[in-house]
Design a protein around this motif. Structure first.
Motif, short mmCIF file in Angstrom:
data_model
loop_
_atom_site.label_atom_id
_atom_site.label_comp_id
_atom_site.label_asym_id
_atom_site.label_seq_id
_atom_site.Cartn_x
_atom_site.Cartn_y
_atom_site.Cartn_z
N GLU A 90 0.84 -1.17 0.00
CA GLU A 90 0.00 0.00 0.00
C GLU A 90 0.87 1.22 0.00
O GLU A 90 1.94 1.22 0.58
N ILE A 91 0.37 2.24 -0.58
CA ILE A 91 1.09 3.48 -0.39
C ILE A 91 0.78 3.92 1.02
O ILE A 91 -0.37 4.02 1.41
N ALA A 92 1.80 4.20 1.77
CA ALA A 92 1.60 4.65 3.15
C ALA A 92 1.22 6.12 3.09
O ALA A 92 2.06 7.00 3.15
N THR A 93 -0.07 6.38 2.95
CA THR A 93 -0.52 7.75 2.68
C THR A 93 -0.30 8.68 3.86
O THR A 93 -0.28 9.90 3.67
N LYS A 94 -0.10 8.11 5.05
CA LYS A 94 0.13 8.97 6.20
C LYS A 94 1.62 9.23 6.43
O LYS A 94 1.98 10.08 7.24
N ASP A 95 2.50 8.49 5.74
CA ASP A 95 3.94 8.66 5.90
C ASP A 95 4.47 9.72 4.93
O ASP A 95 4.02 9.77 3.77
N PRO A 96 5.45 10.52 5.33
CA PRO A 96 6.09 11.44 4.38
C PRO A 96 6.67 10.66 3.21
O PRO A 96 7.25 9.59 3.38
N LEU A 97 6.49 11.17 1.99
CA LEU A 97 6.92 10.57 0.73
C LEU A 97 6.08 9.36 0.33
O LEU A 97 6.32 8.77 -0.72
N ASN A 98 5.11 8.97 1.15
CA ASN A 98 4.17 7.89 0.80
C ASN A 98 4.85 6.63 0.28
O ASN A 98 4.51 6.13 -0.80
N PRO A 99 5.81 6.05 1.02
CA PRO A 99 6.45 4.81 0.54
C PRO A 99 5.47 3.65 0.58
O PRO A 99 4.43 3.71 1.23
N ILE A 100 5.80 2.58 -0.11
CA ILE A 100 5.00 1.36 -0.05
C ILE A 100 5.26 0.66 1.28
O ILE A 100 6.39 0.58 1.75
N LYS A 101 4.21 0.14 1.87
CA LYS A 101 4.36 -0.64 3.10
C LYS A 101 3.29 -1.71 3.11
O LYS A 101 2.32 -1.66 2.35
N GLN A 102 3.47 -2.70 3.96
CA GLN A 102 2.47 -3.76 4.07
C GLN A 102 1.34 -3.31 5.00
O GLN A 102 1.56 -2.61 5.98
N ASP A 103 0.14 -3.74 4.68
CA ASP A 103 -1.02 -3.39 5.49
C ASP A 103 -0.87 -3.97 6.89
O ASP A 103 -0.38 -5.09 7.07
N VAL A 104 -1.29 -3.20 7.87
CA VAL A 104 -1.20 -3.61 9.27
C VAL A 104 -2.56 -3.48 9.93
O VAL A 104 -3.27 -2.50 9.71
N LYS A 105 -2.94 -4.46 10.71
CA LYS A 105 -4.19 -4.40 11.46
C LYS A 105 -3.93 -4.90 12.87
O LYS A 105 -3.42 -6.00 13.07
N LYS A 106 -4.28 -4.06 13.85
CA LYS A 106 -4.09 -4.39 15.27
C LYS A 106 -2.64 -4.77 15.55
O LYS A 106 -2.35 -5.71 16.30
N GLY A 107 -1.72 -4.04 14.92
CA GLY A 107 -0.30 -4.23 15.18
C GLY A 107 0.34 -5.41 14.48
O GLY A 107 1.52 -5.68 14.67
N LYS A 108 -0.42 -6.11 13.62
CA LYS A 108 0.12 -7.28 12.92
C LYS A 108 0.02 -7.09 11.41
O LYS A 108 -0.91 -6.46 10.91
N LEU A 109 1.00 -7.66 10.70
CA LEU A 109 0.97 -7.61 9.24
C LEU A 109 -0.22 -8.41 8.73
O LEU A 109 -0.54 -9.47 9.24
N ARG A 110 -0.86 -7.88 7.69
CA ARG A 110 -2.03 -8.56 7.14
C ARG A 110 -1.65 -9.35 5.90
O ARG A 110 -0.82 -8.93 5.09
N TYR A 111 -2.30 -10.50 5.74
CA TYR A 111 -2.13 -11.36 4.56
C TYR A 111 -3.52 -11.68 4.02
O TYR A 111 -4.46 -11.85 4.79
N VAL A 112 -3.62 -11.78 2.71
CA VAL A 112 -4.92 -12.02 2.11
C VAL A 112 -5.28 -13.50 2.20
O VAL A 112 -4.42 -14.37 2.08
N ALA A 113 -6.55 -13.77 2.44
CA ALA A 113 -7.00 -15.17 2.53
C ALA A 113 -7.29 -15.73 1.14
O ALA A 113 -7.71 -15.01 0.24
N ASN A 114 -7.04 -17.02 0.98
CA ASN A 114 -7.49 -17.71 -0.22
C ASN A 114 -8.94 -18.11 0.00
O ASN A 114 -9.25 -18.83 0.94
N VAL A 115 -9.83 -17.64 -0.85
CA VAL A 115 -11.24 -18.00 -0.76
C VAL A 115 -11.59 -18.82 -1.99
O VAL A 115 -11.57 -18.32 -3.12
N PHE A 116 -11.87 -20.08 -1.79
CA PHE A 116 -12.11 -21.01 -2.90
C PHE A 116 -13.12 -20.43 -3.89
O PHE A 116 -14.14 -19.87 -3.49
N PRO A 117 -12.84 -20.51 -5.21
CA PRO A 117 -11.72 -21.22 -5.83
C PRO A 117 -10.51 -20.34 -6.12
O PRO A 117 -9.61 -20.77 -6.82
#
Length: 366
Positions: A90-117
């Motif tokens: 994600e573009i870290a829109t709140k960070d200066p220069l808006n670098p890419i960063k991984q999404d964080v939720k409740k202090g933990k890195l987020r990963y996308v779920a595989n939803v069949f199929p």
């Protein structure tokens, strides 16, 4: 879904700048020029034509950032300094220069779920620079306010792009997702360098050339949050895709909202509008200030191990019994394998830039 949720930068995942031999001209416009794509690697990655990216800290860490540079090696913001038109994690829109960063939720890195199929993302996923879905503006088509993000893009070409990649695309149409009460437009586009690009000129061509793909896209966005215990997402227009002309008007409208944001004519809240190239913007900073921001980030390191919640190999099994019953979600966990597309950040309008986020499988904060 807003930028304030710390998504993976809507840049494509590890790419390279390239100059397409041809360019496209929107009706009634002066047209768009060539653009480039950044290829991935580790540490600093040099672009073929104009941009490069510099990694900081370790992938799969809360501190990881991917900063952008222009052709002269000066640090820039991919949100504000890469032009919408090609000639101009994600573009870290709140960070200066808006670098890419991984999404964080409740202090933990987020990963996308595989939803069949489906296995992860089913397209290259990114965003359009110099656009902004204003959370204070109610969209006349959806009746909902914007999600506080740049516009998202699903690039349907055959190439799996890389994190930090910027590419030129053709806009084909759009889908109006309503995510937790917010408007979240999804632009459908194709890389102009794709071997089949000349066969795609509108959303009807996607339906003709890739039968079932648009339906799969609606299904993916409808259900991807269900494994997290959330309800299905909704759509404006009953989930119907709108054509190219409609999509271009949406992009133009959100570009106007971005111009108000970067000129401080509207309140952007926690969004960082720091930029180095936007004429007349009160948020312009010096290159010395930008370099100090990057230098303050930890140096590039080897990737951290993927945490347990990010590497379970199974898919969530979601069974739809009747249209009136709730979904039944299986107990399978998230996965960091088997993704067929990467998170990305697209920059475009008919012919525009696209920036991408990476072959990692983190949640992009959609």
């Amino acid at each position: 879904m807003g930028v304030t949720k710390q998504k993976w930068a809507r840049l494509r995942a590890w790419g390279a700048w390239l100059y397409p031999g041809a360019w496209l001209r929107p009706q009634g416009s002066a047209g768009c020029g060539a653009c480039a794509v950044i290829r991935a690697g580790s540490g600093e990655r040099v672009a073929m034509a104009g941009y490069s990216v510099e990694e900081r800290a370790a992938p799969h860490s809360l501190e990881y950032r991917l900063f952008f540079k222009d052709a002269a090696g000066r640090y820039i913001s991919p949100f504000h300094d890469i032009p919408l038109y090609a000639d101009a994690g994600e573009i870290a829109t709140k960070d200066p220069l808006n670098p890419i960063k991984q999404d964080v939720k409740k202090g933990k890195l987020r990963y996308v779920a595989n939803v069949f199929p489906h296995k992860g993302y089913i397209w290259n996923y990114g965003a359009i620079p110099q656009t902004w879905e204003d959370p204070g503006h109610k969209d006349e088509n959806t009746g909902c306010c914007g999600d506080n993000d740049p516009i998202d893009v699903c690039e349907i070409g055959s190439k799996v792009c890389s994190r930090g990649e910027v590419i030129k695309v053709k806009v084909l149409g759009t889908l109006a997702l309503i995510d937790e009460g917010e408007t979240d437009w999804k632009i459908i586009a194709i890389n102009v360098e794709d071997p089949e690009a000349e066969n795609y000129n509108d959303i009807s061509d996607v339906r003709r050339m890739k039968p079932g793909y648009l339906e799969a896209t609606v299904d993916w966005f409808r259900r991807y949050k269900v494994p997290d215990g959330k309800p299905e997402n909704q759509f404006a227009f009953n989930g119907e895709f709108k054509d190219k002309d409609f999509a271009v008007n949406v992009i133009k409208s959100t570009h106007e909202h971005w111009k108000a944001l970067i000129a401080k004519k509207t309140d952007g809240g926690e969004i960082s509008c720091t930029n180095l190239t936007v004429s007349g913007s009160p948020f312009c900073c010096s290159q010395e200030c930008a370099k100090a921001t990057v230098d303050a980030a930890p140096p590039c390191k080897a990737a951290n191990p993927i945490p347990p919640e990010g590497k379970f190999p199974n898919s969530h099994c979601i069974l739809v019994r009747t249209s009136s019953e709730k979904l039944s979600v299986g107990e399978s966990r998230l996965t960091a394998t088997g993704f067929v597309r990467n998170v990305s950040f697209l920059i475009m309008l008919f012919s525009c830039h696209i920036t991408c986020t990476g072959p990692l499988l983190p949640c992009c904060g959609t």
